[in-house]
Design a protein around this motif. Structure first.
Motif, PDB file in Angstrom:
ATOM      1  N   LYS A   4       5.782 -94.145 -43.477  1.00 50.31           N
ATOM      2  CA  LYS A   4       6.873 -94.227 -44.444  1.00 50.31           C
ATOM      3  C   LYS A   4       7.433 -92.841 -44.762  1.00 50.31           C
ATOM      4  O   LYS A   4       8.646 -92.637 -44.785  1.00 50.31           O
ATOM      5  CB  LYS A   4       6.382 -94.910 -45.725  1.00 50.31           C
ATOM      6  CG  LYS A   4       7.461 -95.139 -46.755  1.00 50.31           C
ATOM      7  CD  LYS A   4       6.917 -95.830 -47.983  1.00 50.31           C
ATOM      8  CE  LYS A   4       6.728 -97.294 -47.632  1.00 50.31           C
ATOM      9  NZ  LYS A   4       6.530 -98.157 -48.791  1.00 50.31           N
ATOM     10  N   ILE A   5       6.547 -91.888 -44.969  1.00 49.57           N
ATOM     11  CA  ILE A   5       6.980 -90.523 -45.290  1.00 49.57           C
ATOM     12  C   ILE A   5       7.637 -89.880 -44.077  1.00 49.57           C
ATOM     13  O   ILE A   5       8.660 -89.198 -44.198  1.00 49.57           O
ATOM     14  CB  ILE A   5       5.812 -89.668 -45.815  1.00 49.57           C
ATOM     15  CG1 ILE A   5       5.191 -90.290 -47.070  1.00 49.57           C
ATOM     16  CG2 ILE A   5       6.268 -88.239 -46.087  1.00 49.57           C
ATOM     17  CD1 ILE A   5       6.141 -90.471 -48.237  1.00 49.57           C
ATOM     18  N   THR A   8      11.133 -91.062 -43.835  1.00 48.12           N
ATOM     19  CA  THR A   8      11.955 -90.395 -44.850  1.00 48.12           C
ATOM     20  C   THR A   8      12.322 -88.983 -44.434  1.00 48.12           C
ATOM     21  O   THR A   8      13.433 -88.522 -44.682  1.00 48.12           O
ATOM     22  CB  THR A   8      11.209 -90.364 -46.200  1.00 48.12           C
ATOM     23  OG1 THR A   8      10.910 -91.694 -46.592  1.00 48.12           O
ATOM     24  CG2 THR A   8      12.040 -89.708 -47.268  1.00 48.12           C
ATOM     25  N   VAL A  20       2.257 -83.560 -42.607  1.00 46.16           N
ATOM     26  CA  VAL A  20       2.727 -84.624 -43.499  1.00 46.16           C
ATOM     27  C   VAL A  20       1.550 -85.228 -44.267  1.00 46.16           C
ATOM     28  O   VAL A  20       1.656 -85.489 -45.471  1.00 46.16           O
ATOM     29  CB  VAL A  20       3.515 -85.697 -42.719  1.00 46.16           C
ATOM     30  CG1 VAL A  20       3.892 -86.862 -43.623  1.00 46.16           C
ATOM     31  CG2 VAL A  20       4.763 -85.086 -42.088  1.00 46.16           C
ATOM     32  N   ILE A  24       1.072 -85.438 -48.343  1.00 48.52           N
ATOM     33  CA  ILE A  24       0.741 -86.674 -49.066  1.00 48.52           C
ATOM     34  C   ILE A  24      -0.477 -86.434 -49.954  1.00 48.52           C
ATOM     35  O   ILE A  24      -0.485 -86.798 -51.135  1.00 48.52           O
ATOM     36  CB  ILE A  24       0.507 -87.835 -48.083  1.00 48.52           C
ATOM     37  CG1 ILE A  24       1.814 -88.212 -47.382  1.00 48.52           C
ATOM     38  CG2 ILE A  24      -0.095 -89.047 -48.800  1.00 48.52           C
ATOM     39  CD1 ILE A  24       1.655 -89.142 -46.192  1.00 48.52           C
ATOM     40  N   THR A  54       7.112 -89.229 -51.850  1.00 50.43           N
ATOM     41  CA  THR A  54       8.232 -89.017 -50.933  1.00 50.43           C
ATOM     42  C   THR A  54       9.037 -87.782 -51.320  1.00 50.43           C
ATOM     43  O   THR A  54       9.344 -86.932 -50.479  1.00 50.43           O
ATOM     44  CB  THR A  54       9.153 -90.254 -50.920  1.00 50.43           C
ATOM     45  OG1 THR A  54       8.397 -91.392 -50.497  1.00 50.43           O
ATOM     46  CG2 THR A  54      10.337 -90.063 -50.010  1.00 50.43           C
ATOM     47  N   ALA A  57       7.105 -84.593 -50.685  1.00 46.86           N
ATOM     48  CA  ALA A  57       7.101 -84.259 -49.255  1.00 46.86           C
ATOM     49  C   ALA A  57       8.444 -83.685 -48.822  1.00 46.86           C
ATOM     50  O   ALA A  57       8.496 -82.688 -48.092  1.00 46.86           O
ATOM     51  CB  ALA A  57       6.755 -85.493 -48.425  1.00 46.86           C
ATOM     52  N   LYS A  58       9.532 -84.284 -49.275  1.00 48.77           N
ATOM     53  CA  LYS A  58      10.860 -83.776 -48.909  1.00 48.77           C
ATOM     54  C   LYS A  58      11.086 -82.364 -49.442  1.00 48.77           C
ATOM     55  O   LYS A  58      11.708 -81.533 -48.788  1.00 48.77           O
ATOM     56  CB  LYS A  58      11.954 -84.714 -49.424  1.00 48.77           C
ATOM     57  CG  LYS A  58      12.025 -86.018 -48.661  1.00 48.77           C
ATOM     58  CD  LYS A  58      13.053 -86.948 -49.246  1.00 48.77           C
ATOM     59  CE  LYS A  58      14.364 -86.736 -48.555  1.00 48.77           C
ATOM     60  NZ  LYS A  58      15.351 -87.765 -48.886  1.00 48.77           N
TER      61      LYS A  58
END
Length: 96
Positions: A4-5, A8, A20, A24, A54, A57-58
């Motif tokens: 999912k991440i 994104t 990643v 998380i 999310t 992470a972005k």
């Protein structure tokens, strides 16, 4: 959560999986340090927990992101809302 991440972040290969996964974990730990009980809600599907991870992470992925400040503010706002909610900060009480 990883897939999912990655979606994104618009990542399709496994080249950045470790980074990643670290993001998380860092987001979950940051929420815990702020007092959010991520185990209480199903953090894999709870919309606010997923959104917080999310956005974290972005904000922290890559080096040349012009939106870092905006994303960091957004993450901090979500985290603040979570810490103000008893649903995310109070342990469940079980009666015998």
């Amino acid at each position: 959560m990883l897939e999912k991440i990655k979606k994104t972040l618009r990542i399709t290969s496994a080249a950045f999986d470790e980074e990643v996964e670290d993001l998380i974990s860092a987001a979950r730990n940051d929420l815990k340090l702020a007092g959010v009980i991520t185990e209480k809600a199903d953090s894999e599907t709870d919309p606010l927990i997923v959104r917080a991870i999310t956005v974290y992470a972005k904000a922290n992925f890559g080096f040349d992101n012009p939106d870092v400040e905006k994303l960091q503010k957004s993450y901090n706002m979500i985290k603040c809302h979570l810490t103000l909610s008893q649903e995310y900060t109070q342990p469940e009480v079980t009666t015998p």
